[in-house]
Scaffold this active site. Structure first.
Site, PDB file in Angstrom:
ATOM      1  N   ALA A  65      -4.954 -44.026 -12.740  1.00 16.74           N
ATOM      2  CA  ALA A  65      -6.685 -44.353 -12.870  1.00 16.74           C
ATOM      3  C   ALA A  65      -7.020 -45.494 -13.830  1.00 16.74           C
ATOM      4  O   ALA A  65      -6.163 -45.666 -14.505  1.00 16.74           O
ATOM      5  CB  ALA A  65      -7.422 -43.261 -13.746  1.00 16.74           C
ATOM      6  N   GLY A 109      -3.047 -40.330 -12.436  1.00 23.01           N
ATOM      7  CA  GLY A 109      -3.692 -40.302 -11.354  1.00 23.01           C
ATOM      8  C   GLY A 109      -2.658 -40.585  -9.765  1.00 23.01           C
ATOM      9  O   GLY A 109      -2.923 -39.747  -8.897  1.00 23.01           O
ATOM     10  N   GLU A 112      -1.106 -38.443  -9.505  1.00 26.86           N
ATOM     11  CA  GLU A 112      -1.308 -36.688  -8.755  1.00 26.86           C
ATOM     12  C   GLU A 112      -1.659 -37.072  -7.285  1.00 26.86           C
ATOM     13  O   GLU A 112      -1.933 -35.908  -6.809  1.00 26.86           O
ATOM     14  CB  GLU A 112      -2.936 -36.923 -10.148  1.00 26.86           C
ATOM     15  CG  GLU A 112      -2.372 -36.112 -11.199  1.00 26.86           C
ATOM     16  CD  GLU A 112      -3.807 -36.081 -12.408  1.00 26.86           C
ATOM     17  OE1 GLU A 112      -3.829 -37.667 -12.569  1.00 26.86           O
ATOM     18  OE2 GLU A 112      -3.740 -35.074 -13.026  1.00 26.86           O
ATOM     19  N   GLU A 132      -0.657 -40.030 -19.719  1.00 24.85           N
ATOM     20  CA  GLU A 132      -1.798 -40.176 -19.926  1.00 24.85           C
ATOM     21  C   GLU A 132      -1.606 -39.547 -21.128  1.00 24.85           C
ATOM     22  O   GLU A 132      -2.842 -40.288 -22.750  1.00 24.85           O
ATOM     23  CB  GLU A 132      -2.753 -39.301 -19.463  1.00 24.85           C
ATOM     24  CG  GLU A 132      -3.106 -39.220 -17.796  1.00 24.85           C
ATOM     25  CD  GLU A 132      -2.118 -38.447 -16.882  1.00 24.85           C
ATOM     26  OE1 GLU A 132      -1.259 -38.406 -16.814  1.00 24.85           O
ATOM     27  OE2 GLU A 132      -2.356 -39.342 -15.472  1.00 24.85           O
TER      28      GLU A 132
END
Ligand code: CO8
Length: 258
Positions: A65, A109, A112, A132
């Site tokens: 992200a 992300g 993911e 993260e």
């Protein structure tokens, strides 16, 4: 439809959706993910498309992200908009087969969304991780759940708690990726798989992925019962007749519902 941060190509019945924000290593910002969601809606509605490849660049599938976009967010910003759920999860909701072709970094992300795809084909340069924890947070779009289911608790804990990266060989041994190929062969391999899938009966493809995915949320008995009902339902399609008759007549099937 015009896109700024992704590229969308169609080749026969296969569409390739390429994340294209090279200066930020394809960091997933809101604009890019809204384009991904729009493109997937377009492809879902397009009867001419039977399979999608989600990919990035040689250097990065996606480095996570966009940290710069969320650094100043507070709890309510994140909670109220829930923009991550809206757009990122368009990949898990996509009903046609979707393959992640991963080269370089697939972090946070990025890892993911690769795991939201039906399966991952990786290049030998791929690196997977959920770093993260280094940022004072944890995975937020399914990483803890999907990674643990894919590679088991021990390795998922190791990766998430240390924030270390896993190379392609380890990812393959662990069951995260379906195949590892040399980086120069990645897209040809993904297109080969996608073309094969796109040539099958579309309802059978869609039902197949629905049944396998359902297995992650059902007991074994319920999953087997669901599979049996879905198997039976496919006998209501012309494609079942075509597929079986083609085998008996020693010819290639021409599925009507592709
Ligand atoms: N967000 C924003 N910018 C990034 C990101 C990122 N995730 N990753 C890289 N960039 C940018 C860098 O800031 C840099 O920009 P600039 O040139 O303007 O300084 C550019 O991309 C190139 O990066 P580096 O110079 O760092 O390149 P290196 O080759 O030295 O390192 C790495 C590559 C190892 C991938 C490194 O960039 C890195 O560690 N990136 C961050 C990885 C990370 O922590 N990802 C997790 C992010 S959090 C997350 O994903 C939460 C998901 C759950 C919620 C989902 C919401 C969308």
């Amino acid at each position: 439809m015009a896109y700024e941060l992704i590229e969308l190509d169609r080749d026969g019945r296969v569409a390739t959706l390429r994340l294209n924000r090279p200066k930020a290593l394809n960091a997933l910002n809101a604009e890019m993910m809204s384009e991904v969601a729009r493109a997937l809606a377009e492809l879902e509605a397009d009867d001419g498309i039977g399979c999608v490849i989600l990919t990035g660049s040689d250097k990065a599938f996606a480095a996570g992200a966009d940290i710069k976009e969320m650094v100043d967010d507070n709890y309510l910003d994140i909670y109220k908009t829930d923009r991550f759920e809206q757009n990122h999860c368009s990949i898990e909701r996509f009903r046609k087969p979707i393959i992640a072709a991963v080269s370089g970094y697939a972090l946070g992300g990025g890892c993911e969304i690769a795991m939201m795809c039906d399966f991952i084909i990786a290049s030998n340069t791929a690196k997977f991780g959920q770093p993260e924890i280094n940022l004072g947070v944890i995975p937020g779009i399914g990483g803890t759940q999907r990674l643990a289911r894919a590679i088991g608790k021990a390795k998922a804990m190791d990766l998430c708690l240390t924030g270390r990266m896993m190379d392609a060989a380890e990812a393959e041994h662990s069951g995260l990726v379906a195949r590892v190929v040399p980086v120069d062969d990645l897209m040809d391999t993904a297109r080969g798989a996608a073309n094969k899938i796109a040539g099958h009966s579309q309802p059978a493809n869609m039902i197949l992925k629905e049944v396998i995915d359902a297995g992650y949320e059902l007991t074994l008995r319920e999953g087997i019962r669901f599979e049996r009902r879905m198997f039976q339902s496919l006998f209501a399609t012309e494609d079942q007749k075509e597929g079986m008759n083609a085998f008996i007549e020693k010819r290639k099937p021409h599925f009507k519902h592709r």
